[in-house]
Design a protein around this motif. Structure first.
Motif, short mmCIF file in Angstrom:
data_model
loop_
_atom_site.label_atom_id
_atom_site.label_comp_id
_atom_site.label_asym_id
_atom_site.label_seq_id
_atom_site.Cartn_x
_atom_site.Cartn_y
_atom_site.Cartn_z
N LEU A 98 0.85 -1.18 0.00
CA LEU A 98 0.00 0.00 0.00
C LEU A 98 0.89 1.24 0.00
N GLY A 99 0.92 1.95 -1.14
CA GLY A 99 1.73 3.16 -1.25
C GLY A 99 0.86 4.38 -1.07
N ARG A 100 1.36 5.36 -0.31
CA ARG A 100 0.55 6.54 0.00
C ARG A 100 1.30 7.82 -0.32
N VAL A 101 0.62 8.72 -1.04
CA VAL A 101 1.11 10.07 -1.27
C VAL A 101 0.26 11.00 -0.42
N PHE A 102 0.91 11.72 0.49
CA PHE A 102 0.19 12.52 1.48
C PHE A 102 -0.21 13.89 0.93
N GLN A 103 -1.22 14.50 1.59
CA GLN A 103 -1.63 15.85 1.25
C GLN A 103 -0.48 16.83 1.48
N ILE A 104 0.27 16.62 2.57
CA ILE A 104 1.45 17.43 2.87
C ILE A 104 2.68 16.63 2.45
N SER A 105 3.55 17.27 1.67
CA SER A 105 4.70 16.56 1.11
C SER A 105 5.53 15.90 2.20
N ASN A 106 6.01 14.69 1.92
CA ASN A 106 6.69 13.87 2.91
C ASN A 106 8.14 13.61 2.53
N VAL A 107 8.72 14.45 1.66
CA VAL A 107 10.11 14.24 1.23
C VAL A 107 11.06 14.85 2.26
N VAL A 108 12.33 14.44 2.20
CA VAL A 108 13.38 14.97 3.08
C VAL A 108 14.07 16.11 2.34
N GLY A 109 13.82 17.32 2.78
CA GLY A 109 14.29 18.49 2.05
C GLY A 109 15.80 18.58 1.91
N GLY A 110 16.56 18.08 2.89
CA GLY A 110 18.01 18.16 2.86
C GLY A 110 18.67 17.10 2.00
N PHE A 111 17.90 16.13 1.53
CA PHE A 111 18.42 15.10 0.63
C PHE A 111 18.15 15.50 -0.81
N VAL A 163 8.85 10.03 -13.69
CA VAL A 163 7.99 11.13 -13.25
C VAL A 163 8.47 12.48 -13.78
N GLY A 164 9.44 12.46 -14.70
CA GLY A 164 9.89 13.70 -15.34
C GLY A 164 10.90 14.50 -14.55
N LEU A 165 11.62 13.85 -13.62
CA LEU A 165 12.58 14.57 -12.79
C LEU A 165 14.02 14.13 -13.02
N ALA A 166 14.30 13.50 -14.14
CA ALA A 166 15.66 13.01 -14.40
C ALA A 166 16.69 14.13 -14.31
N ALA A 167 16.35 15.30 -14.82
CA ALA A 167 17.30 16.41 -14.83
C ALA A 167 17.47 17.05 -13.45
N ARG A 168 16.62 16.68 -12.52
CA ARG A 168 16.66 17.27 -11.17
C ARG A 168 17.17 16.28 -10.12
N ALA A 169 17.75 15.18 -10.57
CA ALA A 169 18.14 14.10 -9.66
C ALA A 169 19.09 14.55 -8.56
N ASP A 170 20.02 15.43 -8.87
CA ASP A 170 21.03 15.84 -7.90
C ASP A 170 20.70 17.15 -7.19
N GLU A 171 19.48 17.65 -7.38
CA GLU A 171 19.02 18.84 -6.68
C GLU A 171 18.46 18.46 -5.31
N LYS A 172 18.71 19.31 -4.31
CA LYS A 172 18.09 19.09 -3.01
C LYS A 172 16.58 19.17 -3.15
N ALA A 173 15.87 18.31 -2.45
CA ALA A 173 14.41 18.30 -2.53
C ALA A 173 13.82 19.65 -2.13
N ALA A 188 14.86 22.47 -2.88
CA ALA A 188 14.98 23.42 -3.98
C ALA A 188 13.97 23.17 -5.09
N LEU A 189 13.24 22.08 -5.00
CA LEU A 189 12.26 21.75 -6.03
C LEU A 189 10.99 22.57 -5.82
#
Length: 260
Positions: A91-104, A145-155, A157-158
């Motif tokens: 069961l995969g869940r995408v939350f209403q509030i983003s759950n990514v690690v901004g410093g990674f 998901v169309g983010l190949a060019a952003r792979a090395d950007e901090k989350a 900064a997205l």
């Protein structure tokens, strides 16, 4: 048709809710809810604020236990299983509030999700994240998901829409059996919302989705079926066109001017 049975020739649903109810004191928040999500379909759950959607999603995800009823996922009764055990079952869940690690970086976020899905300990996640197989899988999902060019950007900064796409990549890398999408369009602008809608449309038929969303343009663009929750109870589950025409739904939620 009796609950738990299916029509001949139709594959078993991936998710089944049978008479699910939840109350907080005297307040009945979800009442006798029955719905299912079929393989490959997008099933949208809509309703006005206070209808009980958040509580129902928490019960599906495992964050809340229902007071009554049963939840079956991927052929097993998961009613009493918690969030982590349901996630391990797919069961995969995408939350209403983003759950990514901004410093990674975006790549590190997806690699971390892949490592967790593989059952490896997080104490050695950096060496594991450098593993070629993990890196290749993470980069593939970022491209998906169309983010190949952003792979090395901090989350951090997205853009908001890019972080939503990143969170989707983090789900997809775990090879989910069902995507639970909790208001994925929340906070996105028109252009970002359209890109995210197109991305979800590209997954139709491959991964079943339960979509909780207020953006009716997105709902009607993606959904194969729609369930409308009003005052904690299901008012209707039907095709988008039938829901669009339903007088009760128009009065209680959509409104004449809101129907696409």
């Amino acid at each position: 048709m009796a609950e738990g049975l299916r029509e001949p020739g139709r594959a078993a649903p991936v998710l089944v809710l049978e008479h699910v109810s939840k109350a907080f004191g005297a307040l009945n928040v979800t009442q006798d809810v029955c719905l299912d999500v079929r393989p490959g379909e997008v099933h949208a759950l809509i309703g006005p604020n206070g209808a009980g959607k958040t509580t129902l999603i928490a019960q599906i995800a495992g964050a809340l236990a229902p007071d009554a009823g049963r939840i079956r996922f991927a052929g097993a009764d998961v009613t009493r299983l918690g969030v982590a055990r349901r996630a391990r079952r797919g069961l995969g869940r995408v939350f209403q509030i983003s759950n990514v690690v901004g410093g990674f970086t975006a790549l590190e976020n997806v690699a971390l999700a892949a490592i967790v899905a593989g059952g490896r300990t997080l104490r050695c996640w950096r060496p594991a994240a450098a593993d070629r197989e993990v890196q290749a899988k993470a980069r593939h999902m970022l491209a998906r998901v169309g983010l190949a060019a952003r792979a090395d950007e901090k989350a951090a900064a997205l853009s908001h829409g890019e972080r939503r796409a990143l969170e989707l990549a983090m789900c997809l890398v775990q090879e989910p059996k069902l995507l639970l999408l909790d208001e994925p369009m929340a906070g996105t602008g028109r252009a970002e919302g359209e890109r995210l809608t197109a991305l979800l449309a590209s997954l139709k038929g491959r991964i079943p989705m339960l979509l909780v969303e207020h953006d009716m343009a997105t709902v009607f663009a993606l959904a194969d079926r729609i369930s409308v929750l009003i005052s904690g109870a299901l008012a209707i589950t039907d095709t988008p066109e039938a829901v669009r025409r339903d007088p009760q739904v128009r009065r209680a939620y959509l409104g004449e001017e809101a129907v696409p």
